[in-house]
Each structure stands twice: as C-alpha cells, then as structure tokens.
Design an enzyme around this catalytic site. Sequence first.
Site, mmCIF file in Angstrom:
data_model
loop_
_atom_site.group_PDB
_atom_site.id
_atom_site.type_symbol
_atom_site.label_atom_id
_atom_site.label_comp_id
_atom_site.label_asym_id
_atom_site.label_seq_id
_atom_site.Cartn_x
_atom_site.Cartn_y
_atom_site.Cartn_z
ATOM 1 N NE ARG A 150 -3.463 0.789 -0.340
ATOM 2 C CZ ARG A 150 -2.893 0.681 -1.081
ATOM 3 N NH1 ARG A 150 -3.116 1.122 -2.135
ATOM 4 N NH2 ARG A 150 -1.795 -0.419 -1.011
ATOM 5 C CE LYS A 174 0.592 1.421 1.605
ATOM 6 N NZ LYS A 174 0.715 0.722 1.965
ATOM 7 C CG HIS A 245 -6.620 -0.514 6.174
ATOM 8 N ND1 HIS A 245 -6.582 0.652 5.283
ATOM 9 C CD2 HIS A 245 -5.711 -1.414 6.193
ATOM 10 C CE1 HIS A 245 -5.795 -0.056 4.170
ATOM 11 N NE2 HIS A 245 -5.603 -0.769 5.295
ATOM 12 N NE ARG A 248 -6.457 -1.845 1.230
ATOM 13 C CZ ARG A 248 -5.953 -1.971 0.396
ATOM 14 N NH1 ARG A 248 -7.060 -1.174 -1.119
ATOM 15 N NH2 ARG A 248 -4.450 -2.320 -0.887
ATOM 16 C CG HIS A 271 -2.347 -5.923 -2.276
ATOM 17 N ND1 HIS A 271 -2.828 -6.694 -1.959
ATOM 18 C CD2 HIS A 271 -2.862 -4.755 -1.822
ATOM 19 C CE1 HIS A 271 -4.152 -6.243 -0.626
ATOM 20 N NE2 HIS A 271 -2.937 -5.476 -0.084
ATOM 21 C CE1 TYR A 280 -7.608 -8.406 3.346
ATOM 22 C CE2 TYR A 280 -6.469 -8.329 1.477
ATOM 23 C CZ TYR A 280 -7.107 -7.706 3.304
ATOM 24 O OH TYR A 280 -6.528 -6.198 3.122
#
Length: 299
Positions: A150, A174, A245, A248, A271, A280
């Site tokens: 990110r 995150k 983004h 990514r 993730h 994806y």
Amino acid sequence: MDERTIQIRNEYITYVRLEKNYSIHTVAEYEKDVDEFLEFLKAEGIYTLESITYQEARLFASRLYDRDLSRATISRKISSVRSFFKYANAQYAIDDTAFRLLHHPKKEERLPAFFYVEELEKLFAACEKENPRDLRDRALLELLYATGIRVSELTSISLPDIDNDLGIVRVMGKGRKERYVPFGSYAQSAIERYIEISRPILMKTITHNRLFVNLRGGPLTARGVRHVLDALVDRASIQSNVYPHMLRHTFATHLLSAGADMRTVQELLGHSDLSSTQIYTHTTKEHLRRTYMNTHPRA
C-alpha cells in the site's frame, strides 16, 4: 450531548487508537463517523445513548443513503457506529441492539482496475533518465509493482527496513501487522541506484531515515506519491484514470494470471481475509473473457 456520552466517545477513540492499535488514518475515520452520528442525534433532539432505538438507527442509515454516498462508505459508517455501541455495551451495559439489527448495504461489484503490461512499460520508460528525480521515481515505481504494498506502507519504509542483498522489505500493514515482502532484481537495482546517487542529492542538509524523499528532502507523503504517479502518467501519455492503488491491483492480478496460488498472494498483500484476495480472481477471469471475445474469430 450529555457529559457521559462525550466521555464514552473519548474513551472509545482512545481504545481504537491504543488497544486496537489501528493506524492514524483508520482512527481518524472512526472518529469522524462517530462524531457524525452524534451530530445526527443532536439534530434529532436525542442526547443520551440509552435513548437510541432501531428506529433512530434506520433513520441514520436512510440519511446516509439520501446523500448519495457509495455503498462502501455507508457500510463503513454503520460499522464504525456499531463498533462504538459494542464498546459502550461492554463497558457501560448500554443496549447495542439497534445497530446489531441494522443490515449493511451490499457492496457494488466493481472489479479493481489494473495496468496492462504495455502501460507499465510506458510508465517505466517515463522515468528512465539518470537525474535524481527520475532515479527516485523509478525506484518508487519498481518497488510498488514488485511488492504490491500500500502507499501508506511505502511512505513509512525506513532505510533499515530494506535488505537489498536479500531483496526483502519489512512493511507495517493495517493494524500494525508486520510482514516481510520480497522484491526482484529490477526493484533491487533501482533502489540501490536511488540510495547511492539520488537520495543524498535530494536530501541536501536534511537528516531522517525515511527511504523515499520529496524534491525538498523531506519524507515523501501519500499525496506526494500521487503527484509522482500523475506526472509519470502524463509523461507516458496514458489515457485512463490512474491512482496509486492500481499498482497494488496490478501486482495481484499479474501474479494470479501467471499461476500464483491465492494463499501466497494473500500473504504478500497482507490481507487478513482470503475473500479480500479473491476479487482478483474475478479480474483475471474477466480479462480472459474480454481477450477471448475480442480476438476469437467466432466469439
């Protein structure tokens, strides 16, 4: 609002910042969403959390829809307030039924946009000169595409986080979750040249250990990364709505298209839920379908 509600609100923001260890950006979103809800209550003449019923929760949600917000934004705001009430219930036994019963809107089925190989080659060609800015932009572009990290993770990378010998970068994702992501020889070479040649020139007399710096020598921000990419897109004459983004998305799409297994891509992207990575696979299938329809003689 009454003093008790303000106290719970302040304690909750402290809770998500310190105990949940959320990022500054996530905490700011929670704070904004909760404050928006409290302002809504005030406008409705409600000053205590104990007075909230399902009817008020529904009215709040309908006001969000009236503003033509995206479903993802509405869902996030409802989640923020639901989490706030869950905390109030756990700490002060305030009934949180109203928001537990409130359903989230379904998210729009939008496939993530990504770069085609030809577009990427144009981007890389747009920063192939040997001046300090192009060397920095090349390293930035190579690292984003090589790792799928990110932009917030990129801008927080410090020099000790990069192991150029092993081709590995340590990133903080995150929820302050740390992970190590490998990168290849193209990124390795670009980063090495940037650190040795470009970064010292851009830094001038400024001292800090952030990897990427702006043209004044200070740490590069997320807005700065957007500015860099916009300039490259303009120089490459790419006619599409481009945002950072997308690199990514491109990283994940290209890996899965080439046969990488989903669990590996999930771990590389950081993730926590496999469902976030599965989007994806829809992108790669749609890409295959469009290619087939555009090229097969009897499609």
